[in-house]
Design a protein around this motif. Structure first.
Motif, short mmCIF file in Angstrom:
data_model
loop_
_atom_site.label_atom_id
_atom_site.label_comp_id
_atom_site.label_asym_id
_atom_site.label_seq_id
_atom_site.Cartn_x
_atom_site.Cartn_y
_atom_site.Cartn_z
N ARG A 97 0.72 -0.50 -0.10
CA ARG A 97 -0.34 -0.40 0.14
C ARG A 97 0.61 1.49 -0.47
NH1 ARG A 97 -5.25 -0.99 2.43
NH2 ARG A 97 -4.79 1.05 3.33
N CYS A 108 -5.75 10.17 -4.35
CA CYS A 108 -6.61 9.63 -5.23
C CYS A 108 -7.08 9.72 -5.82
CB CYS A 108 -7.68 9.82 -4.53
SG CYS A 108 -9.58 8.68 -4.92
N ASN A 116 -7.35 9.08 3.76
CA ASN A 116 -7.94 8.48 4.31
C ASN A 116 -7.83 7.49 2.88
OD1 ASN A 116 -9.85 6.43 5.66
ND2 ASN A 116 -11.87 7.68 4.59
N THR A 118 -6.61 4.30 0.40
CA THR A 118 -6.88 2.87 0.26
C THR A 118 -6.36 2.74 -1.13
OG1 THR A 118 -7.47 0.57 0.74
CG2 THR A 118 -9.29 2.47 -0.43
N ASP A 120 -6.87 1.05 -4.40
CA ASP A 120 -8.17 0.05 -5.56
C ASP A 120 -7.76 -0.67 -6.86
OD1 ASP A 120 -11.36 0.19 -6.83
OD2 ASP A 120 -10.72 0.81 -8.35
N ALA A 141 -11.03 6.47 0.59
CA ALA A 141 -12.61 5.29 0.86
C ALA A 141 -14.07 5.51 0.34
CB ALA A 141 -12.21 5.42 2.31
N ASN A 144 -13.17 4.98 -3.86
CA ASN A 144 -13.66 3.27 -3.19
C ASN A 144 -14.78 2.85 -3.72
OD1 ASN A 144 -12.78 -0.05 -3.81
ND2 ASN A 144 -10.96 0.92 -2.34
#
Length: 198
Positions: A97, A108, A116, A118, A120, A141, A144
């Motif tokens: 990650r 993002c 936040n 993550t 994808d 998030a 996602n």
């Protein structure tokens, strides 16, 4: 990356005026004989390479490492005396990650958010997508969840940049939580990336 000629004479000037705390206190940037950044190592490992004359000191702190019988400047950047062949199979390196976040500038890839985060799968695994550098992106998030298990066209969500295997410099950033100012002149191709994440 080709060989890098350092700007001006290498003076091994002290570059840090205080003792850093935490994990960064034990990190040293390692350059190949060609001045190409290839690794991050511990201060202990760097000291051993210097004492065995396998590396030369390029940047050091203003404080010293001391033992009962000797003292030496605390290394910050060292250069190997002999050239070491570095594998170029970045695409084979373990995908983590943190490495994905670093490659994507800690943003993002759908909305540009920096919080936040993550990861994808652009093409979901349920639709045949692979867990490879060219199919995984940083995603917040909310994006996602919104994209869910849909293909990019159906979700109307496409990454801002096409995901690819990262530069080797990304792994230097992953190995060190922050990039000391003294390292940045030796990492010119990745200056923008490190500035974003600092």
């Amino acid at each position: 990356m080709g060989s890098h000629t350092p700007p001006g004479p290498v003076s091994s000037a002290p570059v840090i005026g205080h003792r850093p705390r935490g994990r960064d206190a034990g990190r040293v940037l390692v350059l190949n004989a060609t001045f190409e950044p290839i690794n991050v190592c511990s201060v202990r490992r760097a000291a051993i390479l210097l004492l065995k004359s396998k590396a030369e000191l390029l940047e050091h702190a203003t404080w010293e490492l001391r033992s009962e019988h000797t003292a030496m400047p605390r290394p910050v950047v060292i250069r190997l005396v002999s050239y070491v062949k570095v594998p170029r199979d970045t695409h084979r390196r373990k995908i983590t990650r943190r490495a994905v976040f670093a490659r994507d500038g800690w943003t993002c890839q759908y909305c540009g958010s920096r919080s936040n985060l993550t990861v994808d799968h652009v093409i979901p695994r349920s639709k045949g997508g692979s867990s490879s550098w060219d199919n995984i992106v940083a995603s917040c998030a909310p994006c996602n969840r919104r994209k869910g298990d849909h293909l990019p066209d159906k979700a109307g969500m496409h990454p801002r940049r096409t995901p690819t295997a990262p530069s080797p410099h990304v792994f230097i950033h992953v190995a060190s939580p922050t990039i000391p100012a003294a390292w940045r002149e030796w990492l010119p191709e990745a200056a923008g990336l490190f500035a974003d994440a600092a």
